[in-house]
Design a protein around this motif. Structure first.
Motif, PDB file in Angstrom:
ATOM      1  N   GLY A  88       0.809  -1.223   0.000  1.00 39.66           N
ATOM      2  CA  GLY A  88       0.000   0.000   0.000  1.00 39.66           C
ATOM      3  C   GLY A  88       0.835   1.261   0.000  1.00 39.66           C
ATOM      4  O   GLY A  88       0.366   2.327   0.352  1.00 39.66           O
ATOM      5  N   GLN A 159      -4.856  -1.798  -3.168  1.00 38.18           N
ATOM      6  CA  GLN A 159      -4.428  -0.778  -2.207  1.00 38.18           C
ATOM      7  C   GLN A 159      -4.373   0.610  -2.808  1.00 38.18           C
ATOM      8  O   GLN A 159      -4.242   1.591  -2.103  1.00 38.18           O
ATOM      9  CB  GLN A 159      -3.041  -1.127  -1.695  1.00 38.18           C
ATOM     10  CG  GLN A 159      -3.009  -2.430  -0.961  1.00 38.18           C
ATOM     11  CD  GLN A 159      -2.709  -2.212   0.487  1.00 38.18           C
ATOM     12  OE1 GLN A 159      -2.718  -1.094   0.965  1.00 38.18           O
ATOM     13  NE2 GLN A 159      -2.451  -3.266   1.207  1.00 38.18           N
TER      14      GLN A 159
ATOM     15  N   SER B 114      -9.944   3.841   4.480  1.00 38.37           N
ATOM     16  CA  SER B 114      -8.524   4.132   4.265  1.00 38.37           C
ATOM     17  C   SER B 114      -8.271   4.750   2.909  1.00 38.37           C
ATOM     18  O   SER B 114      -7.479   5.674   2.780  1.00 38.37           O
ATOM     19  CB  SER B 114      -7.727   2.833   4.363  1.00 38.37           C
ATOM     20  OG  SER B 114      -7.864   2.279   5.637  1.00 38.37           O
ATOM     21  N   LYS B 118      -6.434   8.215   2.247  1.00 37.33           N
ATOM     22  CA  LYS B 118      -5.213   8.291   1.440  1.00 37.33           C
ATOM     23  C   LYS B 118      -5.304   9.383   0.391  1.00 37.33           C
ATOM     24  O   LYS B 118      -4.303   9.981   0.022  1.00 37.33           O
ATOM     25  CB  LYS B 118      -4.985   6.957   0.717  1.00 37.33           C
ATOM     26  CG  LYS B 118      -4.252   5.919   1.525  1.00 37.33           C
ATOM     27  CD  LYS B 118      -3.946   4.738   0.615  1.00 37.33           C
ATOM     28  CE  LYS B 118      -3.193   3.654   1.342  1.00 37.33           C
ATOM     29  NZ  LYS B 118      -2.868   2.556   0.417  1.00 37.33           N
ATOM     30  N   SER B 138      -5.278   2.251   7.307  1.00 40.25           N
ATOM     31  CA  SER B 138      -4.218   1.651   6.493  1.00 40.25           C
ATOM     32  C   SER B 138      -2.834   2.032   7.022  1.00 40.25           C
ATOM     33  O   SER B 138      -2.558   3.196   7.288  1.00 40.25           O
ATOM     34  CB  SER B 138      -4.366   2.120   5.052  1.00 40.25           C
ATOM     35  OG  SER B 138      -3.384   1.530   4.265  1.00 40.25           O
ATOM     36  N   ARG B 139      -1.986   1.020   7.148  1.00 39.99           N
ATOM     37  CA  ARG B 139      -0.670   1.241   7.727  1.00 39.99           C
ATOM     38  C   ARG B 139       0.145   2.250   6.929  1.00 39.99           C
ATOM     39  O   ARG B 139       0.933   3.011   7.470  1.00 39.99           O
ATOM     40  CB  ARG B 139       0.049  -0.116   7.782  1.00 39.99           C
ATOM     41  CG  ARG B 139       1.303  -0.125   8.588  1.00 39.99           C
ATOM     42  CD  ARG B 139       1.751  -1.527   8.856  1.00 39.99           C
ATOM     43  NE  ARG B 139       2.011  -2.264   7.615  1.00 39.99           N
ATOM     44  CZ  ARG B 139       2.460  -3.511   7.577  1.00 39.99           C
ATOM     45  NH1 ARG B 139       2.697  -4.166   8.693  1.00 39.99           N
ATOM     46  NH2 ARG B 139       2.680  -4.118   6.437  1.00 39.99           N
ATOM     47  N   ALA B 156      -4.605  -0.867  10.512  1.00 42.63           N
ATOM     48  CA  ALA B 156      -5.387  -1.989   9.983  1.00 42.63           C
ATOM     49  C   ALA B 156      -4.694  -3.335  10.127  1.00 42.63           C
ATOM     50  O   ALA B 156      -5.346  -4.370  10.255  1.00 42.63           O
ATOM     51  CB  ALA B 156      -5.713  -1.736   8.519  1.00 42.63           C
ATOM     52  N   ASN B 157      -3.368  -3.333  10.106  1.00 43.59           N
ATOM     53  CA  ASN B 157      -2.694  -4.625  10.146  1.00 43.59           C
ATOM     54  C   ASN B 157      -2.831  -5.303  11.514  1.00 43.59           C
ATOM     55  O   ASN B 157      -2.540  -6.488  11.654  1.00 43.59           O
ATOM     56  CB  ASN B 157      -1.226  -4.468   9.772  1.00 43.59           C
ATOM     57  CG  ASN B 157      -0.530  -3.407  10.587  1.00 43.59           C
ATOM     58  OD1 ASN B 157      -1.050  -2.308  10.765  1.00 43.59           O
ATOM     59  ND2 ASN B 157       0.604  -3.742  11.131  1.00 43.59           N
ATOM     60  N   ALA B 186      -8.098  -0.640  -0.035  1.00 44.82           N
ATOM     61  CA  ALA B 186      -6.923  -0.310   0.753  1.00 44.82           C
ATOM     62  C   ALA B 186      -6.996  -0.901   2.162  1.00 44.82           C
ATOM     63  O   ALA B 186      -6.039  -1.504   2.645  1.00 44.82           O
ATOM     64  CB  ALA B 186      -6.750   1.197   0.802  1.00 44.82           C
ATOM     65  N   PHE B 187      -8.142  -0.769   2.805  1.00 45.43           N
ATOM     66  CA  PHE B 187      -8.244  -1.230   4.185  1.00 45.43           C
ATOM     67  C   PHE B 187      -8.122  -2.753   4.289  1.00 45.43           C
ATOM     68  O   PHE B 187      -7.309  -3.291   5.032  1.00 45.43           O
ATOM     69  CB  PHE B 187      -9.563  -0.769   4.802  1.00 45.43           C
ATOM     70  CG  PHE B 187      -9.921  -1.482   6.072  1.00 45.43           C
ATOM     71  CD1 PHE B 187      -9.291  -1.147   7.258  1.00 45.43           C
ATOM     72  CD2 PHE B 187     -10.835  -2.525   6.073  1.00 45.43           C
ATOM     73  CE1 PHE B 187      -9.590  -1.820   8.422  1.00 45.43           C
ATOM     74  CE2 PHE B 187     -11.140  -3.196   7.232  1.00 45.43           C
ATOM     75  CZ  PHE B 187     -10.514  -2.849   8.403  1.00 45.43           C
ATOM     76  N   ASP B 190      -4.832  -4.187   3.730  1.00 53.73           N
ATOM     77  CA  ASP B 190      -3.922  -3.936   4.850  1.00 53.73           C
ATOM     78  C   ASP B 190      -4.159  -4.931   5.973  1.00 53.73           C
ATOM     79  O   ASP B 190      -3.221  -5.357   6.640  1.00 53.73           O
ATOM     80  CB  ASP B 190      -4.122  -2.515   5.365  1.00 53.73           C
ATOM     81  CG  ASP B 190      -2.900  -1.685   5.151  1.00 53.73           C
ATOM     82  OD1 ASP B 190      -2.487  -1.618   3.980  1.00 53.73           O
ATOM     83  OD2 ASP B 190      -2.360  -1.148   6.132  1.00 53.73           O
TER      84      ASP B 190
END
Lengths: 352, 412
Positions: A88, A159, B114, B118, B138-139, B156-157, B186-187, B190
């Protein structure tokens, strides 16, 4: 092509307005840039949908391709692309101003050229379809491209792809100005190109294809060749528009930003129809009206904007089936250089 | 050509329209602190967007009615300008730009998801607008070096890696086999990264690793594979729709799996919508009403739950709770900065160290909240078919014991 004196004044006026716009409305730079992109998309869609009679929902493919290509080249020229997008986009690389602009320049060239080639390659098979089949097939193109790109790791997959941030040059406004003038430049380029082809035999051939393709073919026109070339021209400018939009938004998502068929893909059709398809100015007026409507009123409908859009479509279809230009042409035919025989018109009315 | 006249008059009309709409708001108008937020009120995130908005509104009302924000000896009230971002990152970035450059907003609240965060973060960062966000986990948001981004939630991770640890623990410390199905966004991707880390750490094995399309309505293909491979754990993440789809199809297809770990169970109101079918699902959550954190505004989780239910007619999912917490953080930072200078507020935000009903909040260098662990709850139903979410991990907060393995469908 020849330009009359009146037209010249008009063009220079618009050009001056275009250059002055970001300084007149400094807060609206992003919206103005998006307007330029929208006009490019509507104008190029009009080559297929308006002049050629091929309702394409696939032009979004070239827009999305251009977006991903421009960003990928811009990153890939200086940094390893796979590391940029990994997890990401956790790793951060910073472009120097020189790298950013060089990358953008090369990226935009690639973003324009590759979609053109793609259009040429797929054109032969897809432009063989007609009517609804063509529309559905091109609709599938955009959807498929979105799903496929959402699975490709090197461009960020699901992502998303964060495009390089604008470097620290000049003031806070420089980013907005840069993207505005870039998109305005592409708009001017598109206009010149489209106006150029509309004043040649090329347009007449496209119209012949629209009006009766079989007859055109029977008259010895290689219709396929012209259809493909027309599509390649659209692809060229759609790719450029996509490349700019990617940098402007700053974040590329496969189905929501790049291959955004249900928004951009539909908007470009809607704008051309609203303004009047099959005319030079129609898509431009349509895009402007649409964008102003969207930005001016959209946000006041919190959650209901798509209902408003639905109403707009209904109004367009019922009251302006030929678009704004078509409506004006019907209302003031003499302004479009058409001679109306009043006697004849009255006679026809009486007949009814 | 007369057509020029038409075009010229058209352009001038457009110009007039544009120039009349140049209305600029100041961020602090009179006694109001105006915050800006782009929220997903339509599109695929609309249900969570509404949770977010309700959370924000709840906190604004509460803070305003309890005395507002005191800065420089004067009392201010919060106000929020909302726009609908249509669950689309392009629109979100555009609206952030609009909020800042046209509406003159100087402080922002985050959007939902996320992906949208972003898209907005580069804009707020460019203008130096502090943004407290509650729904972008998201990281990669926290490794970009953003200085004006603060997230009250855990990255999220960390959502589901605990579930893998739990499965390994229940398997007497031996590695397990894991089936994964994640939405292409994205989320969820992650969350997948976090699960992959946990699989690697425990020496476990992934047997299925499926990517599911956005707006998840069907995952039957994955479930057929799960039936064949019989993994120890099935992990699913795809926002609200993903959770609903998973439970619906798992119960329809009678898929037996010892552990089912998911996200967004409470936002999807699983226990209400699917009742007994959702029983035993293990869910990652940022917050649960039984946690014993406290603050002056909402008192504690149970009170927040009751007040929220009274106001909006449904129990608050964690998305609402964390959104309310974002306002508490802003209030605290404004009062400590004692100024509306963006830099000073930003520094005050960075130094945040407080407890809210939602959890402790303390930001790391990257802007993520490092002082609040995730919790896992399990959907548990009584014989009458009434289902409830009960926290099962970590042990410090657990109010019930994890039921493992999930009984097969033939025995349920």
């Amino acid at each position: 092509m020849s330009i009359s004196r009146n037209n010249l004044i008009l063009y220079i006026g618009i050009l001056i307005f275009g250059i002055a716009a970001p300084f007149l409305f400094p807060a609206f730079k992003v919206q103005l840039s998006i307007l330029c992109v929208l006009i490019v998309l509507a104008t190029t869609w009009n080559i297929q949908g308006g002049e050629m009679g091929y309702n394409s929902f696939g032009n979004i493919l070239f827009y999305g391709l251009g977006m991903y290509l421009c960003a990928s080249v811009q990153v890939g020229m200086f940094f390893p692309l796979s590391e940029w997008t990994e997890s990401g986009g956790e790793k951060t690389f910073v472009h120097t101003p020189a790298q950013f602009f060089q990358g953008m320049a090369v990226g935009l060239i690639v973003a324009a050229v590759v979609p053109t080639i793609v259009a040429g390659l797929i054109g032969y098979s897809i432009l063989g379809l007609r009517g609804h089949y063509f529309a559905i097939c091109t609709l599938g193109l955009g959807v498929a491209a979105g799903e496929i790109s959402g699975g490709i790791e090197i461009i960020g997959a699901g992502q998303g792809f964060t495009t390089p941030p604008f470097p620290d040059v000049g003031s806070l406004d420089s980013r907005g100005e840069f993207f505005y003038f870039l998109s305005f430049f592409v708009l001017v380029l598109t206009f010149i190109a489209v106006r150029g082809i509309y004043s040649t035999r090329f347009k007449l051939i496209l119209n012949a294809i629209r009006d009766n393709e079989d007859k055109a073919e029977a008259m010895g026109i290689e219709t396929m060749k012209y259809k493909i070339v027309g599509w390649m021209i659209s692809a060229f400018f759609c790719g450029l528009a996509g490349g700019i939009m990617g940098g402007l938004v700053g974040y590329i998502d496969s189905t929501d930003v790049a291959f955004d068929g249900r928004e951009m893909g539909v908007f470009m059709v809607l704008m051309a129809i609203l303004g009047g398809k099959g005319t030079l100015w129609g898509p431009i007026i349509g895009a402007t009206v649409f964008h102003i409507f969207k930005e001016g009123f959209w946000t006041f409908f919190l959650g209901w904007q798509y209902v408003a859009l639905g109403v707009l479509i209904v109004v367009i279809v019922i009251y302006f089936p030929e678009g704004i230009m078509g409506w004006l042409r019907e209302k003031y035919p003499e302004r479009f250089g058409e001679v109306v025989d009043e006697k004849d018109r009255k006679a026809q009315v009486e007949l009814k | 050509m007369k057509i020029n006249k038409i075009i010229i008059s058209f352009i001038s009309a457009a110009v007039i329209l544009l120039s009349t709409s140049v209305v600029s708001f100041a961020k602090v108008v009179g006694d109001k602190i105006v915050l800006g937020a782009a929220i997903s009120l339509t599109g695929k995130y609309s249900s969570n967007g509404v949770h977010t908005q309700n959370g924000y509104n709840m906190a604004v009302d509460r803070i305003n009615s309890m005395g507002g924000v005191k800065v420089g000896g004067k009392t201010y009230k919060f106000d929020i300008i909302y726009y609908d971002d249509e669950s689309n990152p392009k629109r979100a970035a555009q609206l952030a730009e609009r909020l800042i450059s046209q509406d003159g907003v100087e402080f922002m609240l985050g959007p939902y998801s996320s992906g949208l965060t972003k898209a907005i973060a580069p804009v707020t960062e460019k203008y130096g607008v502090p943004m407290v966000e509650a729904n972008g986990a998201s990281r990669s948001l926290f490794t970009k070096g953003y200085k004006y981004l603060f997230a009250v939630l855990a990255p999220a991770n960390l959502y589901l890696d605990v579930a893998i640890d739990l499965a390994v623990e229940k398997n007497n410390g031996k590695p397990v086999t894991v089936a994964m199905a994640f939405e292409q966004d994205a989320f969820s991707q992650d969350v997948r990264l976090g699960v992959l880390d946990a699989i690697k750490r425990t020496g476990s094995k992934k047997v299925i690793d499926d990517k599911l399309p956005k707006e998840l309505n069907d995952m039957a293909a994955t479930l057929v594979k799960v039936k064949q491979m019989k993994p120890d754990v099935l992990v699913v993440s795809g926002h609200t729709k993903g959770a609903l789809t998973a439970i619906r199809q798992i119960s329809e297809m009678k898929v037996d799996v010892p552990m089912l770990a998911m996200t967004h169970c409470d936002a999807a109101k699983l226990s209400k919508q699917h009742g007994k079918n959702s029983q035993y699902a293990l869910c990652a959550s940022q917050w649960h009403k039984t946690l014993t954190y406290k603050d002056n505004f909402f008192k504690d989780g149970m009170t927040y739950d009751a007040d929220f239910t009274k106001e909006f007619g449904y129990a608050p999912p964690y998305q609402a709770a964390e959104s309310s917490a974002a306002l508490l953080v802003f209030k605290d930072a404004f009062e400590r900065a004692n100024s509306f200078d963006q830099k000073k507020v930003r520094d005050a935000l960075a130094a945040t160290n407080m407890q809210t009903f939602y959890g402790n909040i303390k930001f790391a260098e990257g802007g993520q909240n490092v002082d609040k662990p995730m919790v896992l709850f399990q959907v548990m139903c009584d014989d009458g078919g009434k289902c409830e979410n009960k926290v099962v991990a970590p042990t410090k907060w657990a109010s019930a014991k994890l039921i493992h393995p999930i009984p097969s469908w033939s025995q349920r």
